[in-house]
Scaffold this active site. Structure first.
Site, PDB file in Angstrom:
ATOM      1  N   ASP A  42       0.852  -1.145  -0.012  1.00 45.38           N
ATOM      2  CA  ASP A  42       0.030  -0.008   0.017  1.00 45.38           C
ATOM      3  C   ASP A  42       0.960   1.441   0.129  1.00 45.38           C
ATOM      4  O   ASP A  42       2.017   1.178   0.593  1.00 45.38           O
ATOM      5  CB  ASP A  42      -0.858  -0.012   1.194  1.00 45.38           C
ATOM      6  N   HIS A  43       0.257   2.232  -0.446  1.00 47.03           N
ATOM      7  CA  HIS A  43       0.760   3.728  -0.439  1.00 47.03           C
ATOM      8  C   HIS A  43       1.392   3.950   0.804  1.00 47.03           C
ATOM      9  O   HIS A  43       2.404   4.666   1.293  1.00 47.03           O
ATOM     10  CB  HIS A  43      -0.366   4.696  -1.029  1.00 47.03           C
TER      11      HIS A  43
END
Length: 183
Positions: A42-43
Site C-alpha cells: 500500500d501507499h
C-alpha cells in the site's frame, strides 16, 4: 532478474501516477528498465517490494497457492494481549472471508527501523506495541484489516521478508539484485 527494493512510505507500487497532484512512484529510484512489481505494498506501507522482468516468476512469487510467507513488522495502537494474538494466529473473519492462520508474536521492544517521514503520531495516553506477523496469503490491506478486526489498529506497517528474500540492510529507496528463491 529479481530486485529487492525497500519501498519508502507514501510511494506508489507503480511507475506512473495520473492523479493531481502526482504522488511519488517507483520511477524516481533508478530501477532497471523492464521490471515491474511482483505483488504490491500500500501507499502508506513500507519495506520489501520485489520487482522482476519475468512474468512466470512474478506469478510464482504472488500466487497464493504457493503459500510463500510474507513477514511484517507492525506497530499497532493498543496492547496485544494473548487473546488478541491467538485470534490473529487462528485467522480472522473479514468481509471477504476468513484469513488463513498467521504466525504472530509480540515484540518485547520496538524494532530497529529507520525513522518514518512523517513520523507516526505519538499519543502519551494511548499505548502501542509492535508485532511480527507472517502471512501465507496477500489480500488487499490484509494486515491492517486483521489487526483492526481484533481491536489493534495499525499505525505503521513494514514488510521485511517475502519467502527467502529479506530487506537485509537496505535503506528506504535502495535496491539490489537478488537470487531467485526456490519454490
Amino acid at each position: 532478474m529479481l530486485i529487492a527494493f525497500n519501498k519508502p512510505f507514501q510511494v506508489l507500487c507503480q511507475f506512473t501516477d495520473r492523479s493531481q497532484p502526482p504522488r511519488a512512484t517507483l520511477a524516481g529510484f533508478g530501477l532497471p528498465a523492464g521490471v515491474y512489481p511482483a505483488g504490491r505494498l500500500d501507499h502508506d506501507s513500507e519495506g520489501l517490494l520485489l520487482l522482476t522482468d519475468d512474468g512466470a516468476l512474478a506469478h510464482r512469487l504472488t500466487d497464493p497457492r504457493h503459500k510463500r510467507p510474507k513477514t511484517y513488522l507492525v506497530q499497532v495502537e493498543g496492547e496485544a494481549g494473548e487473546d488478541r494474538l491467538q485470534a490473529l494466529r487462528r485467522g480472522v473473519a473479514l468481509k471477504d472471508g476468513p484469513t488463513r492462520p498467521a504466525g504472530v508474536r509480540a515484540l518485547p521492544s520496538p524494532p530497529a527501523l529507520w525513522p518514518r517521514d512523517p513520523p507516526v503520531r505519538h499519543r502519551k495516553t494511548v499505548p502501542d506495541c509492535w508485532l511480527e506477523i507472517t502471512l501465507t496469503e496477500g489480500r488487499n490491506r490484509q494486515v491492517r484489516r486483521m489487526t483492526a478486526a481484533v481491536g489493534l489498529p495499525t499505525l505503521r506497517l513494514v514488510r521485511i521478508a517475502v519467502g527467502g528474500v529479506g530487506l537485509d540492510g537496505l535503506a528506504p529507496g535502495q535496491w539490489r539484485t537478488v537470487t531467485v528463491p526456490p519454490g
